[in-house]
Write an enzyme that holds these catalytic residues in place. Sequence first.
Site, PDB file in Angstrom:
ATOM      1  CB  SER A 216     -84.200 -34.063-115.441  1.00  0.00           C
ATOM      2  OG  SER A 216     -84.462 -33.249-114.333  1.00  0.00           O
ATOM      3  CG  ASN A 217     -88.915 -33.696-112.886  1.00  0.00           C
ATOM      4  OD1 ASN A 217     -88.963 -32.534-112.514  1.00  0.00           O
ATOM      5  ND2 ASN A 217     -88.443 -34.663-112.112  1.00  0.00           N
ATOM      6  N   PRO A 218     -89.543 -31.296-115.692  1.00  0.00           N
ATOM      7  CG  PRO A 218     -91.405 -30.769-116.993  1.00  0.00           C
ATOM      8  CD  PRO A 218     -90.806 -31.858-116.191  1.00  0.00           C
ATOM      9  CB  SER A 219     -89.553 -29.869-110.911  1.00  0.00           C
ATOM     10  OG  SER A 219     -89.471 -29.105-109.742  1.00  0.00           O
TER      11      SER A 219
END
Length: 418
Positions: A216-219
């Site tokens: 995933s990513n930190p959005s």
Amino acid sequence: MEPVSLLQNRRILLGVTGGIAAYKVCTLASHLAQAGALVDVVMTGAATRFVTPLTFEALTGRPVYTDMWHTAGEALPTHIAHVGLAHAAELLIVAPATANTLAKLACGLADNLLTTLALAASCPLVLVPAMDAGMWSHPATQANIAVLKERGAHIVGPAWGRMASGLIGKGRMVEPEEILGHVRLVLGRNGPLAGRKVVVTAGPTREPLDPVRFLSNPSSGRQGFALAQAALDRGARVTLITGPTTLPTPVGAERVEVTTAQEMHDAVLAALEGADVLLMAAAVADYRAASVAPQKIKKGEEELSLRLVRTPDILLAVKDARGTYPRVVVGFAAESEHLLENAHSKLLAKNLDLIVANDITARDAGFGAETNRVVLIGRDGSVESLPLMSKTAVAEAILDRVTALLATGSAGAAPPES
Ligand code: CTP
């Protein structure tokens, strides 16, 4: 609470009646005033037993009205002198609205300053009931609510939960943040995007590796949620398609929760039916695991290789979806180098009307930050660099551009023929 353009200098009459939830309405008054509204508070006698007028005066910076007959040296008694408050009001909120006041409003009684002003006012009415011990479910209250609804009142709540008596049931006042959302919905409903459908994507996607791990990513989803709220403020119908985030749904938005890029792709294509605008703020994963391990991957060798395959590019899929193409499509470009060049190429490749470019290497902007610093690049090649601002302010600026694009009809180039 930061300024909200929809609320700037809007005249709001806030009626407070005698329930313990009156203490929470102090927060509502404070939020409204900080957001930029001009809040005139009118309290019933019973309300002043729970909270003092001084509290509301301090929070709103304006006089609070309580007494129908007080003349304060004026030629006319208060209820006549202040009928102008009712006429000037753009919205009347009664919070908390007790069973007693609801009954009076349903009957059209005018026996105190608040009910008198309510009868004199012709603006939209938001009622926030709060009461204890089964008073809400009583047929008399239900009949009164039905009459008020029929007359166009916007009823907010009550919520289920523990009431002051210790009983659990329906009767708790809805929380101030949610009331504020309803206020925005009612005030914004005739805005420049009334009748328009806006689809917004937000947050990260998660691509599973095994039952407990994912890529995933930190959005945080903040920029997308702010866009949804800004669209609602302008009167749009909003579908908010979001990856995993704990952010509360802006009041009035239809929330669709997804996890993977494929799920977001399917949800976006389904939501585009009848949509005028697509705002693609989600940070969609470009790759997923070629195969998801059915059981937790155990620790083994020193090295572990994962084979990744591409996820669908949602904006490209939208471009190819004939017949459901929204008039305005806005993309985002998260770049760590060559910001303008890369963003402009994405705009062309994905057939966008506007691209919002941000430099993700800046610590105060982009992923996870409260603020953002973006450059808006138009299809016509125009470049507008916005200073560091809150994600709410960025959303307002984007929605202003979208509104202008819809109004001039210069957007909505058909998808390419190829
Ligand atoms: N986007 C999309 N589908 C994907 C990936 C991205 O629709 N699978 C959208 C994003 O929501 C954003 C825009 O495309 O509005 C650009 O996203 P970005 O991650 O900056 O670019 P990519 O197209 O993924 O290209 P790259 O990662 O190579 O920069």
